[in-house]
Design an enzyme around this catalytic site. Structure first.
Site, PDB file in Angstrom:
ATOM      1  N   PRO A  88      20.927  -3.668  37.508  1.00 10.93           N
ATOM      2  CA  PRO A  88      22.368  -3.828  37.756  1.00 10.93           C
ATOM      3  C   PRO A  88      22.839  -3.008  38.957  1.00 10.93           C
ATOM      4  CG  PRO A  88      21.931  -3.373  35.438  1.00 10.93           C
ATOM      5  CD  PRO A  88      20.646  -3.140  36.180  1.00 10.93           C
ATOM      6  N   GLU A 115      15.670   1.446  29.039  1.00  8.21           N
ATOM      7  CA  GLU A 115      16.730   2.017  29.892  1.00  8.21           C
ATOM      8  C   GLU A 115      16.438   1.805  31.366  1.00  8.21           C
ATOM      9  OE1 GLU A 115      18.216   2.204  26.694  1.00  8.21           O
ATOM     10  OE2 GLU A 115      19.456   2.896  28.389  1.00  8.21           O
ATOM     11  N   ARG A 153      13.791 -23.825  45.325  1.00  7.71           N
ATOM     12  CA  ARG A 153      14.410 -25.122  45.660  1.00  7.71           C
ATOM     13  C   ARG A 153      14.825 -25.208  47.120  1.00  7.71           C
ATOM     14  NH1 ARG A 153      19.675 -25.347  45.866  1.00  7.71           N
ATOM     15  NH2 ARG A 153      19.909 -27.483  45.132  1.00  7.71           N
ATOM     16  N   ASP A 168      24.470 -28.033  49.205  1.00  6.69           N
ATOM     17  CA  ASP A 168      24.686 -27.189  48.021  1.00  6.69           C
ATOM     18  C   ASP A 168      26.064 -26.551  48.013  1.00  6.69           C
ATOM     19  OD1 ASP A 168      21.448 -25.598  47.662  1.00  6.69           O
ATOM     20  OD2 ASP A 168      22.310 -27.433  46.863  1.00  6.69           O
TER      21      ASP A 168
HETATM   22  C1  4FV Z   1      19.633  -6.742  35.609  1.00  6.92           C
HETATM   23  C2  4FV Z   1      20.773  -7.304  36.204  1.00  6.92           C
HETATM   24  C3  4FV Z   1      19.570  -6.028  34.336  1.00  6.92           C
HETATM   25  C4  4FV Z   1      18.808  -3.241  32.920  1.00  6.92           C
HETATM   26  C5  4FV Z   1      17.950  -2.374  32.069  1.00  6.92           C
HETATM   27  C6  4FV Z   1      16.753  -4.361  32.600  1.00  6.92           C
HETATM   28  C7  4FV Z   1      18.205  -4.604  32.852  1.00  6.92           C
HETATM   29  C8  4FV Z   1      16.698  -3.134  31.762  1.00  6.92           C
HETATM   30  N1  4FV Z   1      18.604  -6.991  36.434  1.00  6.92           N
HETATM   31  N2  4FV Z   1      20.390  -7.901  37.366  1.00  6.92           N
HETATM   32  N3  4FV Z   1      22.027  -7.320  35.743  1.00  6.92           N
HETATM   33  N4  4FV Z   1      18.416  -5.353  34.105  1.00  6.92           N
HETATM   34  O1  4FV Z   1      20.527  -6.028  33.560  1.00  6.92           O
HETATM   35  O2  4FV Z   1      19.092  -7.687  37.482  1.00  6.92           O
HETATM   36  O3  4FV Z   1      15.620  -2.368  32.156  1.00  6.92           O
END
Ligand code: 4FV
Length: 248
Positions: A88, A115, A153, A168
């Site tokens: 995130p 985590e 794609r 698109d």
């Molecule tokens: C995430 C997102 C996501 C966070 C902790 C994996 C998780 C766990 N990845 N965009 N939003 N990853 O939530 O890419 O390890």
């Protein structure tokens, strides 16, 4: 193009690669995609891939040793691939980034769980952190699949002649126009006459106009940074004029 997905759940990835457009792209030799199980690079009889966080607190953290070996193995398969950590905290993924990635020859995806992963991996063995949205998932696997799908794609030869990525949503910064197919009347609703007219110039103008208005109505934020063609300015001012006429 090579895709290597590093995950403790390869069984999530393989079915995705064996169906639909991805399977066709693999069969046509346009992509080489595989999942590597991080647990295969872990030590000890229990093959631990996670451990308690230093400093205490809840949840577990993915251990650096199995990850660094798995990333090493993936880099042997795709030496010039960009190593991407899905998190995130990453750069927001969008259509522009999909185009950017589709111009590279490979991507290695590090799918965190729990985590997250030990920070020494993030600092030493990751080229880019990417997020697919401001929400927290249980793992990075779905994000890896989203990116693989959106990038694949765009590769030449993946979408057949009748499908093209050019029109698109977001290419050209606008949402796509409405689509209709048979029957011509459904639920009492008929298809717009212009689409049945066979007049391709009129159809193309209708599609450009509805794309612009749909974007204005649904995603005005997409228009903020955008410069308008003379035709688009005319369409929007014409709409404003009609609205002003209505509200008097
Ligand atoms: C995430 C997102 C996501 C966070 C902790 C994996 C998780 C766990 N990845 N965009 N939003 N990853 O939530 O890419 O390890």
């Amino acid at each position: 193009m090579k895709f290597v997905v590093l995950t403790i759940f390869p069984e999530m990835i393989n079915p995705f690669l064996e169906n639909g457009m991805l399977r066709l792209a693999v069969e046509r030799g346009l992509i080489d995609a595989r999942a590597l199980n991080i647990r295969d690079y872990a030590d000890g009889k229990h093959k631990e891939t996670d451990d308690k966080p230093y400093g205490g607190g809840c949840g577990m953290v993915m251990k650096p040793e199995p990850l660094s070996r798995a990333i090493g193995a993936a880099s042997e398969i795709a030496p010039t691939a960009k190593r991407i950590l899905l998190t995130p905290q990453g750069r927001p993924f969008d259509q522009a980034m999909a185009h950017e990635f589709s111009a590279t020859d490979g991507l290695i995806f590090i799918c965190g769980r729990y985590e997250g992963v030990d920070e020494r991996i993030c600092q030493g063995m990751v080229d880019e952190e990417v997020s697919i949205g401001d929400y927290v998932m249980t793992g990075g696997e779905l994000a890896a699949m989203v990116i693989i799908d959106a990038v694949t794609r765009l590769l030449p030869g993946v979408l057949g002649g009748d499908e093209s990525a050019e029109k698109d949503s977001f290419s050209g910064g606008l949402l796509e126009h409405a689509h209709y197919t048979r029957p011509s009347i459904f639920g009492g609703e008929s298809v717009p006459d212009v689409l049945m007219s066979g007049n391709h110039a009129k159809i193309e103008r209708w599609r450009r106009e509805t794309s612009l208005i749909r974007t204005f109505l649904k995603r005005p934020d997409l228009l903020e940074q955008r410069s308008f063609s003379r035709e688009e300015k005319h369409v929007l001012t014409e709409w404003c004029r009609r609205i002003e006429e209505l509200v008097g």
